[in-house]
Motif scaffolding. Sequence first.
Motif, PDB file in Angstrom:
ATOM      1  N   ALA A   1       0.829  -1.208   0.000  1.00  0.00           N
ATOM      2  CA  ALA A   1       0.000   0.000   0.000  1.00  0.00           C
ATOM      3  C   ALA A   1       0.865   1.260   0.000  1.00  0.00           C
ATOM      4  O   ALA A   1       0.592   2.225  -0.734  1.00  0.00           O
ATOM      5  CB  ALA A   1      -0.932  -0.012   1.211  1.00  0.00           C
ATOM      6  N   ALA A   2       1.921   1.259   0.822  1.00  0.00           N
ATOM      7  CA  ALA A   2       2.809   2.435   0.864  1.00  0.00           C
ATOM      8  C   ALA A   2       3.488   2.645  -0.484  1.00  0.00           C
ATOM      9  O   ALA A   2       3.619   3.782  -0.956  1.00  0.00           O
ATOM     10  CB  ALA A   2       3.845   2.255   1.968  1.00  0.00           C
ATOM     11  N   LEU A   3       3.929   1.582  -1.119  1.00  0.00           N
ATOM     12  CA  LEU A   3       4.576   1.698  -2.428  1.00  0.00           C
ATOM     13  C   LEU A   3       3.622   2.299  -3.457  1.00  0.00           C
ATOM     14  O   LEU A   3       4.003   3.178  -4.245  1.00  0.00           O
ATOM     15  CB  LEU A   3       5.054   0.316  -2.880  1.00  0.00           C
ATOM     16  CG  LEU A   3       5.788   0.244  -4.230  1.00  0.00           C
ATOM     17  CD1 LEU A   3       7.064   1.063  -4.193  1.00  0.00           C
ATOM     18  CD2 LEU A   3       6.091  -1.213  -4.586  1.00  0.00           C
ATOM     19  N   ALA A   4       2.367   1.857  -3.442  1.00  0.00           N
ATOM     20  CA  ALA A   4       1.392   2.385  -4.394  1.00  0.00           C
ATOM     21  C   ALA A   4       1.091   3.855  -4.146  1.00  0.00           C
ATOM     22  O   ALA A   4       1.026   4.670  -5.079  1.00  0.00           O
ATOM     23  CB  ALA A   4       0.107   1.553  -4.311  1.00  0.00           C
ATOM     24  N   VAL A   5       0.925   4.230  -2.878  1.00  0.00           N
ATOM     25  CA  VAL A   5       0.576   5.619  -2.555  1.00  0.00           C
ATOM     26  C   VAL A   5       1.731   6.558  -2.861  1.00  0.00           C
ATOM     27  O   VAL A   5       1.540   7.639  -3.452  1.00  0.00           O
ATOM     28  CB  VAL A   5       0.160   5.718  -1.070  1.00  0.00           C
ATOM     29  CG1 VAL A   5      -0.029   7.178  -0.668  1.00  0.00           C
ATOM     30  CG2 VAL A   5      -1.133   4.951  -0.836  1.00  0.00           C
ATOM     31  N   PHE A   6       2.957   6.185  -2.483  1.00  0.00           N
ATOM     32  CA  PHE A   6       4.099   7.044  -2.768  1.00  0.00           C
ATOM     33  C   PHE A   6       4.336   7.146  -4.282  1.00  0.00           C
ATOM     34  O   PHE A   6       4.755   8.197  -4.774  1.00  0.00           O
ATOM     35  CB  PHE A   6       5.355   6.519  -2.073  1.00  0.00           C
ATOM     36  CG  PHE A   6       5.361   6.757  -0.590  1.00  0.00           C
ATOM     37  CD1 PHE A   6       4.920   7.958  -0.057  1.00  0.00           C
ATOM     38  CD2 PHE A   6       5.802   5.773   0.284  1.00  0.00           C
ATOM     39  CE1 PHE A   6       4.920   8.176   1.311  1.00  0.00           C
ATOM     40  CE2 PHE A   6       5.820   5.985   1.651  1.00  0.00           C
ATOM     41  CZ  PHE A   6       5.366   7.193   2.159  1.00  0.00           C
ATOM     42  N   GLY A   7       4.087   6.069  -5.009  1.00  0.00           N
ATOM     43  CA  GLY A   7       4.199   6.144  -6.462  1.00  0.00           C
ATOM     44  C   GLY A   7       3.189   7.117  -7.051  1.00  0.00           C
ATOM     45  O   GLY A   7       3.514   7.895  -7.968  1.00  0.00           O
ATOM     46  N   LEU A   8       1.973   7.094  -6.530  1.00  0.00           N
ATOM     47  CA  LEU A   8       0.950   8.044  -6.989  1.00  0.00           C
ATOM     48  C   LEU A   8       1.362   9.478  -6.683  1.00  0.00           C
ATOM     49  O   LEU A   8       1.185  10.385  -7.510  1.00  0.00           O
ATOM     50  CB  LEU A   8      -0.385   7.714  -6.306  1.00  0.00           C
ATOM     51  CG  LEU A   8      -1.571   8.614  -6.641  1.00  0.00           C
ATOM     52  CD1 LEU A   8      -1.947   8.477  -8.108  1.00  0.00           C
ATOM     53  CD2 LEU A   8      -2.770   8.256  -5.757  1.00  0.00           C
ATOM     54  N   ASP A   9       1.939   9.706  -5.506  1.00  0.00           N
ATOM     55  CA  ASP A   9       2.353  11.056  -5.132  1.00  0.00           C
ATOM     56  C   ASP A   9       3.513  11.541  -6.001  1.00  0.00           C
ATOM     57  O   ASP A   9       3.576  12.723  -6.356  1.00  0.00           O
ATOM     58  CB  ASP A   9       2.756  11.081  -3.657  1.00  0.00           C
ATOM     59  CG  ASP A   9       2.518  12.438  -3.021  1.00  0.00           C
ATOM     60  OD1 ASP A   9       1.626  13.176  -3.504  1.00  0.00           O
ATOM     61  OD2 ASP A   9       3.200  12.773  -2.043  1.00  0.00           O
ATOM     62  N   ALA A  10       4.440  10.653  -6.321  1.00  0.00           N
ATOM     63  CA  ALA A  10       5.542  11.044  -7.201  1.00  0.00           C
ATOM     64  C   ALA A  10       5.023  11.450  -8.575  1.00  0.00           C
ATOM     65  O   ALA A  10       5.477  12.447  -9.169  1.00  0.00           O
ATOM     66  CB  ALA A  10       6.540   9.893  -7.324  1.00  0.00           C
TER      67      ALA A  10
END
Length: 532
Positions: free
Chosen positions: A161-170
């Motif tokens: 979940a963290a990987l997906a959210v940080f990818g979206l923010d980037a």
Amino acid sequence: MNEPQIPPDRVAEVTPTSPASTSAPPTASSADSIPASDPIPDSASAATPPATPTMAPPRTPPPARTPIPVSAAPAAPASAPPRAGFRTFLHVLANTAVANVTTSFLWFGLTFWIYAETRNVIATGVIGAAYLLFISLFSMFFGTVVDRFRKKTVMVSATLAALAVFGLDAGFFFAVGAERIVDLRLPWFWVFAVVMLAGSVVEQLRTIALATTVTLLVPEDRHANANGLVGSVQGVTMVVTSVFSGLSVGFLGMGWTLLIGLAAIALTLLHLAPLPIPEARPAAATSSSAWVDLRGGWLAVRAVRGLFALVLFTTVNNLFSGVAGAVMDPYGIDRFGVQGWGIWFAVASTGFIGGGALVAAVGLGKNPVRTMLLAAGALGAAGALSTFREWGWLYVLGLWLFMALVPAAEAAEQTVIQRLVPYEKQGRVFGFAMTFEMAVAPVMSLLTAPLAQWWIIPALRTDAGRRQWQWLLGAGDDRGIALILLVAGLGCVLLALGSMLTPQYRALSASFRAAPDPPGQTARRRSVGAAD
């Protein structure tokens, strides 16, 4: 007139029923529920043939007794920790450390970046408070999730979940552009910060899961040492995070900082996925309890005499931490610059390593509750004196002492919960405790940031303010922050010492001392110690 005689085997068909008569006869497990006024028939009377039944009115069942609190049983998983459990715990600890480094790397980078671009204390105070507030709001849900699923499942899911959210923010950052995001008149910075906040908060699932793996994988007599190692790893996290966040933001910018963070999270996932963590299916997984089991957490806390006081005692140092969180980075950046503050913050963060290593080596003493309160009072004193004069070395030294004391306070809380709370309920208890503890810090940050920005700092930069406070705080441009930390630190000292005089402190200390070792613990200490 004589009543007709009824055969004994037909008595049940004509005897009037009542709640008392239809209930199952008391067994050995329900013997405590039999009122003292109702003697249990002896074997002679039990063998007497039934007499002629009398048509008596239904008997009203006696009122339920109020249970008398007893000392909590020691917390232990259903089976003993595996022989290689401590080694597995070290793998989990190292993996969680890298994941926490990455999350903190991105969050610190955001804080450093926005203050360096805007010099706005309110912006840093608000995002810091929002982070802690969201952790508080979601901690009970996270604790319930940890109790209902296997710990590895929770950790892998949180990392994905963290990987997906940080990818979206980037992706959002590169699409909008840094110039528009740092303009606080536009909504883009707050969108960017909230999405990053979501990724950072999801990662807190791993923090609660890690605390329960101590009980799952580590023998009970080594819990304090394991919790000390957690404190040391937190110190390493702070050192690495502060250095690389400051250098990355200062030299590479926020865009490269995001890409580095994404790569690090992906690496933790690759290490965690094949790691075996032996655990039976949690009992809570088959229950129908709510996803936010606040009632279950509350009942688990109330089941142990004085445990709710532990939650309140832990908020003492969080009061000061909330105040410091609003002004600590601005003060350090003003003293050393962004890159310099990142390096000096790393130096101060070695206090985490030293304090955690000390706890890992010698433990917490016979009474971890007392250790926690003494540490809270001492860290308040260190924080109060860190800005007593506008000297960079004094600030770093005070911050180092502050961080050296935090692992003892946190390890003490974890050790008490791990010993007194049943393993299958520990996730909810940790979540319940975090809900209250983390709620204090953001409230203090939100109160402190505007007061510092609009009133206290400007007032002590005037000639009148300098003359009024110079006798106590010395000369300098940031004497307003010094006054804030001095008052908050002294308040922390008074609260910690006052807590040690309360009956709740004595009750909790007695509960910890009264908790016996789990069955077979002595033999397991020898076998696991020899194996590890």
